[in-house]
Structure formats: structure tokens, C-alpha cells
Design an enzyme around this catalytic site. Structure first.
Site, PDB file in Angstrom:
ATOM      1  N   GLY A  14       1.824  28.712  11.595  1.00  0.00           N
ATOM      2  CA  GLY A  14       2.926  28.073  11.284  1.00  0.00           C
ATOM      3  C   GLY A  14       4.201  28.750  11.842  1.00  0.00           C
ATOM      4  O   GLY A  14       4.279  30.079  11.784  1.00  0.00           O
TER       5      GLY A  14
ATOM      6  N   LYS B  21       4.767  21.858  13.376  1.00  0.00           N
ATOM      7  CA  LYS B  21       4.892  23.390  13.431  1.00  0.00           C
ATOM      8  C   LYS B  21       3.740  24.032  12.846  1.00  0.00           C
ATOM      9  O   LYS B  21       3.874  25.471  12.674  1.00  0.00           O
ATOM     10  CB  LYS B  21       6.294  23.396  12.432  1.00  0.00           C
TER      11      LYS B  21
ATOM     12  N   SER C 143      14.107  27.708   6.607  1.00  0.00           N
ATOM     13  CA  SER C 143      15.393  27.584   5.635  1.00  0.00           C
ATOM     14  C   SER C 143      14.870  27.065   4.336  1.00  0.00           C
ATOM     15  O   SER C 143      15.962  27.410   3.414  1.00  0.00           O
ATOM     16  CB  SER C 143      16.090  26.347   6.328  1.00  0.00           C
TER      17      SER C 143
END
Length: 183
Positions: A51, A39, A130
Site C-alpha cells: 500500500g 492504493k 494523512s
């Protein structure tokens, strides 16, 4: 298909370095479907590190768009990010993208979102995803209370985030570069 959740991306600008770290986990609902997703990527002749958090297809669209803007504006990250954010907010197709991005170069650390945000960090630390709030808090504490360099701060902060956030794992991709001297 369930909700795809994934990611923690952290950028740390500290002691003359800029480091970006991203975990490798991709989850679909309650199931981990990939452990080693990449990522974090370099763009524009390896002078910009990016990212993403969010949909993979949307992130690749944003990487491509940012790369095009960097070419168009001779590697000027701030100008490229502002122009991408304008497009992202106003273009019918781009508006539907579900992703966030951090982009860093030797001078700037920027968070970009689909609502037109281009946010520069006050303290040299940015995080999304998250587990982003956990990683950001850990990095801020490590900057303030340790002698670690930027890479080790990023690695330790990501390790802490992975221990707390079920959508983050300790399989990291870490990229770094020298920061421009502060004037």
C-alpha cells in the site's frame, strides 16, 4: 494546482492473519477529485501486499521496483525491501519520489521510505498517510481491547480514521492473507 493530499494505509498482523486496508480518496487542495482510488495491491504471485501514500506516479514506480526486487530475490520480502530502500536513497531519480510504502507478506510487515528506512513493526500494526496516526492508534486499541480478527480491526480502525481525517474516506480496499506461524 494545489497540494495533492490523500490516503490512509493500515496493516494489521493479528490472530494468524495479515490485513492491509487503504481508503479511496484523492484530494487536490480542498477538493476531493477521486473517491475510489486503489492504493493497495498484491505483488509477486499474490504473496506480497503493498500500500502507498503519496504521489500516484511515484507509487507505481515503487511497486514496479519492488516487484523486480522480489523476482530478483525469489520472493524474499525483507531482502527485497532493503535493496529497494538502498536504491531509493542513492538513485538520483528515485530520491525525488514522494511516497511511502507498506509491504507485508506471511512473515514480515515493513514500512519503507525514501530516506532509506525499512522499519518492521513491533506490534504488528503499521500505518502511513494523512490519517495513518489515527488508524494506527485505533487499531492498537482494538487489538488490546477487543476480540475482533485482523480484518475487522482494520475496517473499524479505518472507519475511525475516516471520521477524523478529511483526506481519508470510508471507501476501502482490503486485502488479507494467512500469517506464518510464530516460532
Amino acid at each position: 494546482m494545489g497540494l495533492i493530499r490523500s490516503t490512509t494505509i493500515l496493516a494489521v498482523r493479528h490472530k494468524g492473519e495479515v490485513v492491509m486496508a487503504g481508503d479511496g480518496q484523492v484530494s487536490l487542495g480542498q477538493t476531493v477529485i477521486k473517491h475510489n482510488a486503489r492504493k493497495v495491491r498484491r505483488l509477486h504471485h499474490d504473496r506480497v501486499i503493498t500500500g502507498f501514500a503519496g504521489s500516484t506516479a511515484d507509487a507505481f514506480t515503487l511497486f514496479d521496483r519492488l516487484e523486480h526486487k522480489l523476482e530478483q530475490f525469489n520472493g524474499n520480502l525483507l531482502r527485497s525491501a532493503v535493496e529497494l530502500a538502498k536504491d531509493w536513497r542513492t538513485d538520483k531519480m528515485l530520491r525525488r519520489l514522494e511516497a511511502m510504502m507498506i509491504a507485508v507478506d506471511s512473515k514480515y510487515s515493513l514500512l519503507l521510505s525514501g530516506s532509506g528506512d525499512v522499519i518492521e513493526s513491533d506490534d504488528g500494526i503499521l500505518a502511513i498517510g494523512s490519517g495513518g496516526s489515527y488508524a494506527q492508534a485505533a487499531a492498537a486499541a482494538l487489538v488490546a481491547h477487543s476480540e475482533l480478527d485482523a480484518e475487522n480491526i482494520a475496517r473499524e480502525a479505518m472507519k475511525i480514521a475516516a471520521a477524523i481525517c478529511i483526506y481519508t474516506n470510508p471507501n476501502l480496499v482490503v486485502e488479507k492473507m494467512q500469517a506464518a506461524p510464530q516460532v
